[in-house]
Design an enzyme around this catalytic site. Structure first.
Site, PDB file in Angstrom:
ATOM      1  N   SER A 211      -8.207   5.857   3.885  1.00  8.78           N
ATOM      2  CA  SER A 211      -7.122   4.931   3.563  1.00  8.78           C
ATOM      3  C   SER A 211      -7.357   4.355   2.177  1.00  8.78           C
ATOM      4  O   SER A 211      -8.352   3.653   1.959  1.00  8.78           O
ATOM      5  CB  SER A 211      -7.063   3.813   4.613  1.00  8.78           C
ATOM      6  OG  SER A 211      -6.018   2.912   4.347  1.00  8.78           O
ATOM      7  N   HIS A 291      -9.102  -7.199  10.339  1.00  6.21           N
ATOM      8  CA  HIS A 291      -7.925  -6.470   9.876  1.00  6.21           C
ATOM      9  C   HIS A 291      -6.685  -7.356   9.834  1.00  6.21           C
ATOM     10  O   HIS A 291      -5.822  -7.186   8.971  1.00  6.21           O
ATOM     11  CB  HIS A 291      -7.638  -5.234  10.721  1.00  6.21           C
ATOM     12  CG  HIS A 291      -6.622  -4.334  10.068  1.00  6.21           C
ATOM     13  ND1 HIS A 291      -5.276  -4.413  10.355  1.00  6.21           N
ATOM     14  CD2 HIS A 291      -6.747  -3.389   9.108  1.00  6.21           C
ATOM     15  CE1 HIS A 291      -4.621  -3.535   9.603  1.00  6.21           C
ATOM     16  NE2 HIS A 291      -5.494  -2.909   8.838  1.00  6.21           N
ATOM     17  N   HIS A 315      -2.754   6.891   3.203  1.00  2.00           N
ATOM     18  CA  HIS A 315      -3.847   7.232   4.112  1.00  2.00           C
ATOM     19  C   HIS A 315      -3.622   8.607   4.711  1.00  2.00           C
ATOM     20  O   HIS A 315      -2.536   9.174   4.652  1.00  2.00           O
ATOM     21  CB  HIS A 315      -4.067   6.158   5.187  1.00  2.00           C
ATOM     22  CG  HIS A 315      -3.107   6.174   6.334  1.00  2.00           C
ATOM     23  ND1 HIS A 315      -2.671   5.023   6.948  1.00  2.00           N
ATOM     24  CD2 HIS A 315      -2.511   7.175   7.030  1.00  2.00           C
ATOM     25  CE1 HIS A 315      -1.851   5.319   7.944  1.00  2.00           C
ATOM     26  NE2 HIS A 315      -1.753   6.617   8.014  1.00  2.00           N
TER      27      HIS A 315
END
Length: 349
Positions: A211, A291, A315
C-alpha cells in the site's frame, strides 16, 4: 461506472458484496486491467539484510540481483526500497514482477541458487519471498489512473472509475475470487531447514498487501501537510504492525522508502505486510485504533484539499493459495519476514 472485477472474471455470486447495486462512491478510483490472456502474475521480493553501515558485500549483492533482473527472462518491472526492521537491521528489498509464469520459472532456479545457495557470508542475510497468484486472487486500487506502481505496471491499461471502493469491504469485493469463496486461511505455517537455508511453508489463503504513497507531485503547502500531519500517523501504525502485529494476525510489516537507481530516497513509500488472512487485515483496517487514526488523518487531509490534492495513493492485495507461495531465508534474524509467523522448530527438508 465499471466493476472493479473485469468482465471475463465475473461469475454468478454465491457471496454478496457489502454495498447495493446502486452504490455511488464519493470520489473516483481506478484498477489495473490485464489482458484476458494473462492468467497469473508473479511478485518476487529479493531482500538483503545487514546491521550498521552498508558494506561492499551489500553493494555487490544489490548489483548481482539487478544484473539478474536485466538478463534473459527477467521481470517486466522491478523497483527497490529499504526500511529498518524491529531488530535494528536495514533491509533493502528489490521487488520484481512477471505476468508470464513460464518466463519466471525459466529464470528463477538460477536466481534462487545465486541468492540463497551456499553458506551465509559477509555478515549479511538474504531472503526470497514469492507469490504467484492466479489473477482471480488479487486486486489493485489507484487514486489516479495515470501512474502505475507495482504489479500494475505490467497491466494493459487502467480502468475507468470503479464502483467497489470507499467502503469497508471494498478490498474484498474487488478480488474476483470473493464472488464465490470466503478465502479463509487453512493450515498453520511451519519451518523447513535445507542446509543453511530456512524455508517457511505457510498456509492456504495467506494475504499480502503493498500500500503506497507518492508525494512527488505535491507543492510546498501540500507536502508540508502530508509530512507533518499524515505521515507521522501512518508511521506510527506501520511501527505498531512491525513490532506487535503478530498478535492481530500480521505476520510481518515493512514500511518501505522507495529508492532510485543510485539508492537515493525518493518521495514514495509503501507498507508491505504479510497477514494470516484477508479477514485479519480487514479487522485492523476497520477497527484497530492505529488504523482508525491513519484513516482520520488521511480523510482530514483529502477533505481539506479536495480535488486539488496531488498526493497519489495505491495498493495491491493478494490472497494466495498454498501452492502459490515461496519463502526462503539465509543468514537472517529470526523475526525476518515470514519467519515471524512460526517458532523456529525444525522439520526435515
Amino acid at each position: 461506472m465499471e466493476s472493479a472485477i473485469p468482465s471475463h472474471l465475473q461469475t454468478a455470486r454465491s457471496r454478496h458484496r457489502r454495498v447495493p447495486d446502486d452504490y455511488a462512491p464519493p470520489y473516483p478510483s481506478f484498477v489495473a486491467r490485464h489482458k484476458p490472456a494473462v492468467t497469473r502474475v508473479i511478485m518476487a521480493y529479493f531482500g538483503v539484510q545487514y546491521h550498521g553501515e552498508p558494506t561492499a558485500a551489500v553493494a555487490e549483492a544489490l548489483a548481482q540481483i539487478a544484473a539478474r533482473f536485466a538478463g534473459d527472462n527477467g521481470p517486466s518491472h522491478w523497483d527497490r526500497a529499504h526500511y529498518v526492521d524491529q531488530a535494528g537491521f536495514t533491509n533493502v528489498v528489490s521487488v520484481s514482477y512477471w505476468d508470464d509464469a513460464a518466463r519466471f520459472d525459466a529464470w528463477f532456479d538460477g536466481a534462487r541458487e545465486a541468492w540463497t545457495g551456499g553458506a551465509p557470508a559477509d555478515g549479511i542475510g538474504r531472503f526470497i519471498e514469492v507469490l504467484r497468484p492466479d489473477v482471480a486472487r488479487y486486486e489493485t486500487l489507484f487514486s489516479s489512473p495515470d501512474r502505475a506502481e507495482g504489479v500494475a505496471v505490467l497491466a494493459d491499461a487502467m480502468s475507468g472509475e470503479v464502483q467497489e471502493h470507499a467502503y469497508w469491504g471494498g478490498m474484498r469485493d474487488r478480488i474476483p475470487l470473493s464472488q464465490t469463496d470466503a478465502m479463509a486461511p487453512r493450515g498453520e505455517p511451519r519451518i523447513v531447514r535445507d542446509g543453511a537455508r530456512v524455508r517457511v511453508v505457510a498456509h492456504d489463503n495467506l494475504c499480502l498487501i503493498r500500500s503506497g504513497q507518492d508525494w512527488s507531485d505535491t507543492e510546498a503547502a501540500e507536502r508540508k501537510m502530508y509530512l507533518d500531519d499524515v505521515e507521522p500517523v501512518l508511521r506510527e501504525g506501520m511501527d505498531f504492525l512491525r513490532d506487535d502485529g503478530v498478535a492481530i494476525g500480521c505476520y510481518a510489516n515493512r514500511y518501505m522508502q522507495v529508492v532510485d537507481g543510485a539508492g537515493r530516497p525518493t518521495e514514495k513509500s509503501y507498507g508491505q505486510s504479510w497477514w494470516k488472512s484477508l479477514a485479519a487485515l480487514e479487522r485492523w483496517a476497520e477497527s484497530h485504533p492505529t488504523h482508525v487514526k491513519i484513516f482520520g488523518a488521511a480523510m482530514k487531509y483529502l477533505m481539506t484539499l479536495g480535488p486539488s490534492a496531488k498526493l497519489r495513493l495505491y495498493h495491491e492485495v493478494t490472497v494466495a493459495a498454498a501452492d502459490e507461495q515461496f519463502f526462503e531465508y539465509l543468514g537472517c534474524h529470526d523475526r525476518t519476514g515470514m519467519l515471524s509467523a512460526v517458532p523456529l522448530t525444525v522439520d526435515s527438508a
